[in-house]
Design a protein around this motif. Structure first.
Motif, mmCIF file in Angstrom:
data_model
loop_
_atom_site.group_PDB
_atom_site.id
_atom_site.type_symbol
_atom_site.label_atom_id
_atom_site.label_comp_id
_atom_site.label_asym_id
_atom_site.label_seq_id
_atom_site.Cartn_x
_atom_site.Cartn_y
_atom_site.Cartn_z
ATOM 1 N N TRP A 122 -7.767 4.768 4.013
ATOM 2 C CA TRP A 122 -8.518 3.538 3.743
ATOM 3 C C TRP A 122 -7.644 2.292 3.881
ATOM 4 N N SER A 123 -6.408 2.376 3.342
ATOM 5 C CA SER A 123 -5.485 1.232 3.462
ATOM 6 C C SER A 123 -5.223 0.902 4.926
ATOM 7 N N SER A 138 0.836 -1.210 0.000
ATOM 8 C CA SER A 138 0.000 0.000 0.000
ATOM 9 C C SER A 138 0.869 1.258 0.000
ATOM 10 N N LEU A 181 -15.214 8.831 -0.069
ATOM 11 C CA LEU A 181 -14.562 7.536 -0.266
ATOM 12 C C LEU A 181 -15.273 6.449 0.543
ATOM 13 N N GLU A 237 -7.472 13.077 -2.496
ATOM 14 C CA GLU A 237 -7.784 11.673 -2.753
ATOM 15 C C GLU A 237 -6.626 10.769 -2.320
ATOM 16 N N GLU A 245 -6.917 7.708 0.322
ATOM 17 C CA GLU A 245 -6.536 6.332 -0.025
ATOM 18 C C GLU A 245 -5.717 5.688 1.090
ATOM 19 N N THR A 246 -4.786 6.475 1.637
ATOM 20 C CA THR A 246 -3.956 5.897 2.699
ATOM 21 C C THR A 246 -4.784 5.644 3.960
ATOM 22 N N GLN A 286 1.347 4.505 -2.927
ATOM 23 C CA GLN A 286 0.939 5.887 -2.635
ATOM 24 C C GLN A 286 1.282 6.850 -3.768
ATOM 25 N N HIS A 287 0.401 7.802 -3.955
ATOM 26 C CA HIS A 287 0.646 8.881 -4.908
ATOM 27 C C HIS A 287 1.744 9.794 -4.344
ATOM 28 N N LYS A 331 -17.185 3.069 -0.798
ATOM 29 C CA LYS A 331 -16.844 1.724 -0.336
ATOM 30 C C LYS A 331 -18.075 1.017 0.233
#
Lengths: 244, 244, 244, 244
Positions: D221-222, A222, D25, D214, D218-219, A226-227, D29
């Motif tokens: 969420w991970s 993960s 987000l 975003e 995302e992180t 990452q971006h 989900k």
């Protein structure tokens, strides 16, 4: 992530170990994985299980503390020609002892394995990743990276040295597109090494008190994904039951 | 504090330096001071100025990174027979460079000088102090002990290793009566080394922006004088004008 | 240090307490001491013992969390007209409890006493010290300033807030000549408060496992006497037997 | 993760903000999302965009610093009856000023918004999650959580208090199955708030120097998806170009 890319893990030992688990995951994700370590036997077994499910893998026997070996590993990687996407320095050497019983040789060896090898590895990784301005470089740390407690003083000193190295590298190379990451594995990994080296302690933790290998590997992945606008440089991983 | 006691400073170089200033202060306080370093010339000059005002001093040429030299230094101390009250590991070696321009040899040397030597020194100091269950063991750290910033990554890695060593030693030996202390010198010392090695930076700071040698030494002494019920393990020292 | 100067300690309680011990030391050093706290009785007893050996003292009843009280304290100090040399914020309020049993009122109160009062105090101290560009401002911290462990979470949160306040103040006012210091008292003080509030724990430590009041005060004084070229901003104090 | 579960974000403001992005987000989900904040207008706009793509959302106007409002929010969540899977305390209030220009009211307000509200929120979240022994509780931190730099001293003090709270909660409730996480957002978020509040600084960073909403989400969420055997308690997020 396609088969056009490669990954390298230095510090691959027993099959039920973090190096092996990371290598398998990277292979599953479609990367050609270079696995390196000191034991050809262990590397072969890991390679076999990667090949079994269709992964691509190259074995390179290497002692992380020897500049020649590390150079050779990266010659192999360059020869193959695939851009290096992920590199993990996973060597983790620990010999607990009271300080007065610790020989200079052991103190030095722990530093060489936990930190000097990381330095040698990092220089090669960065030279490989810089032209493409991308890639992730992981260093596996430990509780001791943050706290020195006897009888782990020598280990902690080496791990603190590694952590500072990782931090300096992040400051120098993040702006050039290389994602440098330091993990703090705070607890006992459910793998062969702890099982053998700290068997009493290992058992006392119980299944729920140990870090699962696949769970650790998932987080590494993960973080790799990452971006660049939101990169993690450091994170801890700890079983939910672990006191800290 | 009487003439029946001794002190040792490893890492004594130029007269206008921290090692020399600490040695002079300890001599003034009535301790017989062992001064050690690599340059016999520099040590002699420091010894002369200690003798001039009636202090007692022994010069021992020693490379802190060589086990034999460090052993020899402590043989001299034991031969003389005075209980060791204060020991300072003051070696501080810094070679700034981008990581890709840093040779493994330099990376190793910085660690040997900043950390391995401290380990060798500490073992001898503790063996000397344990029987009397008293004494203070200082390690001189730097800003880089806490933060790794390029081009000081190699230095920071070595200093972080030293800091962890000091912390582990404090945890192991404080309960046995040995006061282990780590200083964080955060700024530029008004001494010969910075003047020569970082001359531009040194000048830019101005008199008020530099750490005075005697001021640092005074704090070391205060910390040494602390009652065991309230020991400081770590403290920072910074010119009032220094941004941090 | 002459009688022309003054000191202030906010958070003076029982005679055998840190506030009281600091006040007595400052008085012995020739400073006129303002002692402030909530209990007039306790302040009177401390004042009596200061007067007994010829010290100069002014009692001001004040609740550190009330802006009016803190203002009033500093009006008294200004009225007297002596330059303020040392100021100690020594309020330390701890109510251990699991988080689900901690009322918002208690959580708020701990923050007000450990942090908000320090902020109110600091503003007044700085306004008094700025014109002379000198003086030392101490904040008394604790183990919990660095680590939050249940059942001390609320206390740790408040102490962490205090520590950050002290750090920000040091960065803002050190260059203006005001020495801002944060202590980390890591252990149990041999005073009335711990004896009563944590009596079991207190006894379990034994004489040698407790911080002596006078020993703590001596270090505060040494830090106050530091030359501005080498100021300590943070230091720990711990009984030699205390595990950490 | 099914529609049978819910999530809550306290501190939802502008659509182009972290609270809003996290809520979207979570809705994507499949979680029913409760969004809370002070502005009904802003909440409505966020809710509309969640509804537009088929998400489920409930708006609750709430001031995080008011116990009544926070209680009310959780009554709504309990009334609906879906198990709470994720809770984010995302309130982040910053008013930069030199300390002498900072009123006690402002100092208090920053603590109330950044820390007291988090405490009120946490108690409710834990009460909701404990029966199921699962769920993730996030606190959004900042660079200032680790370092207090003027003119952000008051903010840093509040954020340090929040960080310690999160650490204490993790130690208390991780073993009970609740994943407590503290993020350190080290940099400027590419959102409306920074754009308006720190517009010069915001612009100076350039697109590449800002954290994408975003990417942050995302992180989060991970981390939420981590297996309990390897939980992260703290991680940083920083644009690759951000100096640190």
């Amino acid at each position: 992530m396609s088969q056009q890319n490669s990954a390298v893990v230095l510090g691959v030992g027993p099959e039920r170990g973090l190096g092996s688990t990371l290598a398998k995951l990277f292979a599953k994700k479609g990367l050609h994985v270079f696995i390196a370590g000191r034991s050809e036997d262990k590397l072969s077994r890991v390679a076999d299980s990667i090949l079994k499910y269709g992964g691509k893998v190259t074995v390179v026997v290497a002692d992380a503390t020897k500049e020649f070996d590390v150079s050779h590993l990266f010659e192999m990687i360059r020869l193959q020609g695939l851009p290096l996407q992920i590199a993990v320095y996973n060597v983790d050497s620990n010999i607990p002892a009271p300080i007065l019983d610790t020989e200079a040789e052991i103190f030095t060896q722990l530093w060489q394995q936990n930190c000097l090898g990381a330095f040698l590895f990092a220089k090669e990784v960065i030279a490989s990743m810089k032209p493409h301005q991308q890639g992730t470089l992981f260093f596996t740390g430990a509780t001791a990276s943050l706290r020195a407690k006897p009888p782990f003083t020598a280990f902690a000193s080496a791990k603190a040295a590694l952590r500072a190295l990782a931090q300096g590298l992040a400051r120098e190379f993040s702006p050039q597109g290389i994602h440098v990451v330091h993990s703090i594995i705070d607890g006992v990994i459910n793998g062969e090494r702890a099982e053998q080296q700290f068997s009493e302690y290992y058992k006392s933790k119980g299944e729920e008190g140990l870090l699962k290998l696949e769970a650790i590997a998932e987080t590494y992945w993960s973080i790799h994904c990452q971006h660049p606008s939101a990169w993690t440089h450091e994170f801890d991983l700890r079983p939910f039951k672990e006191p800290f």
